[in-house]
Write an enzyme that holds these catalytic residues in place. Structure first.
Site, PDB file in Angstrom:
ATOM      1  N   ASP A 111      -2.884   5.101  11.893  1.00 24.33           N
ATOM      2  CA  ASP A 111      -1.714   5.091  11.413  1.00 24.33           C
ATOM      3  C   ASP A 111      -0.691   5.832  11.263  1.00 24.33           C
ATOM      4  OD1 ASP A 111      -0.652   4.675   8.657  1.00 24.33           O
ATOM      5  OD2 ASP A 111      -2.457   4.677   7.982  1.00 24.33           O
TER       6      ASP A 111
ATOM      7  N   HIS B 161       1.297   4.609   6.690  1.00 27.38           N
ATOM      8  CA  HIS B 161       1.409   5.244   5.591  1.00 27.38           C
ATOM      9  C   HIS B 161       1.039   7.030   5.628  1.00 27.38           C
ATOM     10  CE1 HIS B 161      -1.491   1.631   5.586  1.00 27.38           C
ATOM     11  NE2 HIS B 161      -0.678   1.432   4.334  1.00 27.38           N
TER      12      HIS B 161
ATOM     13  N   SER C  71       0.928  -1.225  -0.290  1.00 30.25           N
ATOM     14  CA  SER C  71       0.128   0.195  -0.046  1.00 30.25           C
ATOM     15  C   SER C  71       0.724   1.481   0.045  1.00 30.25           C
ATOM     16  CB  SER C  71      -1.251  -0.159   1.723  1.00 30.25           C
ATOM     17  OG  SER C  71      -0.118  -0.967   2.790  1.00 30.25           O
TER      18      SER C  71
END
Length: 326
Positions: free
Chosen positions: A303, A306, A67
């Site tokens: 998170d 990312h 990702s």
């Protein structure tokens, strides 16, 4: 004049995943959008999306990996789109393959999901990570003009996040092995495939170095107490200075060794250190539609791996652009 950021998330809404769209999901500060990486002793050329499309007319750029590759893929599409807002485009999202086309230029920017690069098969209901097999994925990559690979994060996952039940190497099944050794075998398989199948005169191959995470404040702030912060939540400024006090990722030793051993070495886009300084660039709790309960518990739900878009991956793409065009 530098316009930072290079695009607005509101002008690129169909592209940016909710988990990267920090402005839409309530991130209150915006300073993180304005920092720009300035290398020593050189000036990076200004990103020009039209120039990029003209260079890539009739060609395809493919990001392959996890990702973080998707993070970078979406960033590049938004960067180009803001330069040519009225051009016609077409998008199809799929698993593992998503494709974005700039139709007027016959240019394709795609993303192929392969978190380990090597193949993963299901055998009798168990997921088997095949450290020496890559052809299941790799046929899709063969004809791209520019390939940008990345891997790393999934090799460390344990417990419920682990993506495999067994690893297979040389016909032997392992319940586990040293994760750096597994990465080295997997990357070795990838490197062999690139050397055997990619014509370096026709295709440019890049490898995106390991993207750092910011889950441990003691890495960047001397005397951080766990009571004030557990991770990147609440971080609004980069690490000051140009050195990162935390550790350089172990996985980078493996990446360096494998790439050096290739007949036609991939171009290493080394974004690790410059990204380590950007503890402010992660989605934290502004990662899509979290419930109020999740938002109230950043220690568990932030998170910190990312990156927000617009944000740091735009810098990665500026480096890619420079390496590709200059």
């Amino acid at each position: 004049m530098n316009h930072i950021p290079l695009y607005e998330s509101s002008n690129c809404p169909a592209i940016i995943d909710a988990e990267f769209n920090c402005q839409m999901y309530g991130r209150p500060d915006s300073e993180y959008l304005k920092y720009r990486w300035q290398p020593l002793n050189c000036e990076l050329p200004r990103f020009n999306g039209l120039e990029f499309l003209l260079k890539m007319r009739g060609k395809s750029v493919m990001f392959v990996g996890d990702s973080l590759g998707r993070n970078q893929w979406e960033s590049l599409i938004c960067m180009i789109s803001s330069s040519v807002p009225r051009t016609s485009t077409q998008m199809s999202r799929g698993d593992p393959f998503s494709i974005f086309k700039f139709l007027d230029y016959d240019a394709t920017i795609s993303f192929y999901k392969a978190p380990y690069l090597v193949d993963i098969d299901v055998v009798q209901g168990k997921r088997v990570l095949r450290l020496e097999e890559i052809s299941g994925n790799a046929n899709a990559w063969r004809n791209a003009d520019v390939l940008v690979f990345n891997t790393g994060h999934w090799w460390n996952h344990r417990g419920s996040l682990q993506g495999w039940d067994y690893m297979e190497s040389g016909g032997t099944y392992y319940q586990d092995m040293d994760r750096l050794r597994a990465l080295e075998r997997g990357l070795g398989t990838w490197a062999k495939w690139v050397d055997a199948n990619i014509d370096a005169t026709r295709t440019r191959v890049f490898f995106q170095s390991i993207s750092p995470t910011h889950y441990n404040p003691s890495e960047w702030s001397a005397g951080a107490t766990t009571s004030t912060t557990k991770n990147c939540y609440g971080e609004t400024t980069p690490v000051s200075g140009s050195t990162y006090p935390g550790e350089y990722p172990d996985q980078m030793r493996v990446v360096d060794t494998v790439i050096r051993g290739m007949q036609n070495p991939a171009y290493l886009l080394d974004i690790t250190t410059l990204s380590e300084l950007r503890k402010d660039g992660h989605p934290s709790i502004y990662s899509g539609d979290l419930s109020p309960r999740q938002r109230a518990n950043p220690g568990r739900s932030a998170d910190c791996s990312h990156w927000c878009l617009p944000g740091l991956p735009d810098t990665w793409n500026q480096l890619l652009y420079t390496a590709l065009l200059f």
